[in-house]
Each structure stands twice: as structure tokens, then as C-alpha cells.
Design a protein around this motif. Sequence first.
Motif, short mmCIF file in Angstrom:
data_model
loop_
_atom_site.label_atom_id
_atom_site.label_comp_id
_atom_site.label_asym_id
_atom_site.label_seq_id
_atom_site.Cartn_x
_atom_site.Cartn_y
_atom_site.Cartn_z
N GLN A 19 65.35 65.84 42.29
CA GLN A 19 64.94 67.20 41.97
C GLN A 19 64.88 67.42 40.46
OE1 GLN A 19 63.81 69.61 43.88
NE2 GLN A 19 64.07 68.46 45.78
N THR A 20 65.87 66.87 39.77
CA THR A 20 65.89 67.00 38.31
C THR A 20 64.71 66.27 37.68
OG1 THR A 20 68.31 67.12 38.31
CG2 THR A 20 67.24 66.53 36.22
N ARG A 21 64.40 65.11 38.21
CA ARG A 21 63.30 64.32 37.65
C ARG A 21 61.95 65.00 37.87
NH1 ARG A 21 61.75 57.99 39.00
NH2 ARG A 21 59.72 58.03 37.96
N VAL A 171 52.39 59.46 54.25
CA VAL A 171 51.44 60.57 54.12
C VAL A 171 51.39 61.05 52.67
CG1 VAL A 171 50.92 62.95 54.80
CG2 VAL A 171 51.75 61.32 56.51
N GLU A 172 52.56 61.22 52.06
CA GLU A 172 52.61 61.69 50.68
C GLU A 172 52.14 60.63 49.69
OE1 GLU A 172 53.09 64.74 49.88
OE2 GLU A 172 53.60 65.38 51.90
N PHE A 173 52.54 59.39 49.91
CA PHE A 173 52.11 58.31 49.01
C PHE A 173 50.59 58.15 49.06
CE2 PHE A 173 56.45 56.05 49.64
CZ PHE A 173 57.03 56.92 48.73
N ASP A 174 50.02 58.23 50.26
CA ASP A 174 48.57 58.06 50.41
C ASP A 174 47.82 59.22 49.74
OD1 ASP A 174 46.21 56.69 51.92
OD2 ASP A 174 46.05 58.80 52.48
N THR A 200 54.08 63.02 37.05
CA THR A 200 54.28 64.19 37.91
C THR A 200 54.30 63.81 39.38
OG1 THR A 200 53.16 65.60 36.28
CG2 THR A 200 53.39 66.46 38.51
N LEU A 201 53.30 63.05 39.81
CA LEU A 201 53.19 62.71 41.24
C LEU A 201 54.23 61.69 41.67
CD1 LEU A 201 49.32 62.66 41.82
CD2 LEU A 201 50.97 64.52 42.16
N ASP A 202 54.57 60.75 40.80
CA ASP A 202 55.59 59.76 41.15
C ASP A 202 56.96 60.41 41.28
OD1 ASP A 202 53.59 57.90 41.09
OD2 ASP A 202 54.21 56.95 39.20
N LEU A 206 59.39 60.84 44.75
CA LEU A 206 60.80 60.46 44.82
C LEU A 206 61.61 61.48 45.62
CD1 LEU A 206 62.72 58.24 43.76
CD2 LEU A 206 63.24 59.75 41.83
N THR A 207 61.20 62.74 45.60
CA THR A 207 61.94 63.76 46.36
C THR A 207 61.81 63.51 47.86
OG1 THR A 207 60.06 65.32 46.41
CG2 THR A 207 61.58 65.47 44.55
N TYR A 208 60.67 62.97 48.30
CA TYR A 208 60.50 62.67 49.72
C TYR A 208 61.35 61.46 50.12
CZ TYR A 208 56.62 65.94 49.53
OH TYR A 208 55.87 67.08 49.38
#
Length: 233
Positions: A19-21, A171-174, A200-202, A206-208
Motif C-alpha cells: 500500500q505504501t509503495r 486478470v490484473e497483470f494482463d 505506477t502499474l507495477d 503488488l497490492t493484488y
Amino acid sequence: MLIWIILIIVPMLFGLYAQTRVRSAYNKNVRIASRGRITGREAAEAVMRSAGVQGVEIIKVPGELTDHYDPIRRRLALSEMNYHGTSLAALGVAAHEAGHAIQHKVGYSMMKVRQTLVPATQIASSISSYVIMAGILLLSFAGSAFGYNLLALGAWALGVIVVFQLVTLPVEFDASRRAKAQLVTLGIVEKDEMKGVHETLDAAALTYVAAFVAALGSLLHILLILAGGRSRD
């Protein structure tokens, strides 16, 4: 104690780190304007149009990082900063959500599985913590069979959540993969600007991962409690 630290505390700390990242990456890149000055809404429209996605409404929603795609209503929701914003973070998030719309159009299998799991996951999420807490209390103070059964029910609920979180990962990675490719292909973001989009997206991805690890740790912890109660019986 060691097992409890590994299964509960470590995933919790990992979740806080994730979350911090994501907050740090977003706050950094939301201040970096893209050279093209295209808004998040325009980027989402362009990405969907290039993939032949039609009939998806793009709306503005309150809050920060409240962006999401609703396949039932065929609605792409962007938070205000990402809807109007021209930052690298805004473009990355908007394109990511457009990636979900593309998944919906092409019938991406893992997205279908996730949608099928949504009703069961909503029920599991609403009851799991209460059932588990009640089961642990009854086992601790009374050692009752009812407490054991409640804990077993909680384990089943956590199992549903774990499966949902696991399916969510591809799903999120794709969606991020599709977003990154389209931003460059369509000329929305230049290649040397992609560092901010990647960050931003990476970080968001990580949160998922953290959510899956936390759910899995909780499930394993409950299963160990159940196994210990069975061995005492």
C-alpha cells in the motif's frame, strides 16, 4: 508463535508495504505531466477504440484510486484526478481499466472465472471474519463441536476468497500488459516516459499479490487450528 508470525504478521507487513509503495509511486507520477497532454479519459477512449470496444461509458467517480471497470454495467469509472489528469500515473491507470474492457470484449477466460466467483466471494467476505472469530472463541473457552464447525465454515469462506484473489492476479497483470502496449503503440506516451507508467502499474499489481498472500496465510492458519483440534480429539 512462529507460525502465527509467518502466516499472519508477515503478510500483514507485506500488505502495508504494498500500500505504501503504490501510494508513493502514484503520488510521484501523478505530478509528472505527459508530453502529449492527453487526459485519462481520452487515453481510455483511445485504447478501447483501437481494440474495437464499443458501448462502454466512461464516468468520473469521487475519491482517489477508486478507478475500476464494471463489466455488468459496461462502465469504466475513473477517479477525478485520473479522469481529467494528463499525468503518467493518470494515463497508466486509465489505460489499465481500458485493458479490462478489452478483456471483456475478447472474452478473456480468467476474467470470466473471476466474475463467476464474485457472488460467492461477496458472501464469503461478509461472513468469514465473524464466523472465524466466533469459532475460535467457542473452541478456546468451551472446546465445543459447534465452534469447530464454525471454524470449518470460516475456512471454506477463506478458501473462496483465496481462489478469487488467485484468479485476480492474471486478470490484473494482463490488463496492465495490454495498457502498457497500447500507450506506446498509439503514441499516447513516448517510450522514455514509460518508466512512470511502469512504476505506477507495477506497484498497483503488488497490492493484488499482497491480498492473495494475506488471504492464503489466514486460510493456512485456520487449517492449522482445525488440524490441532482434530488431533486433540
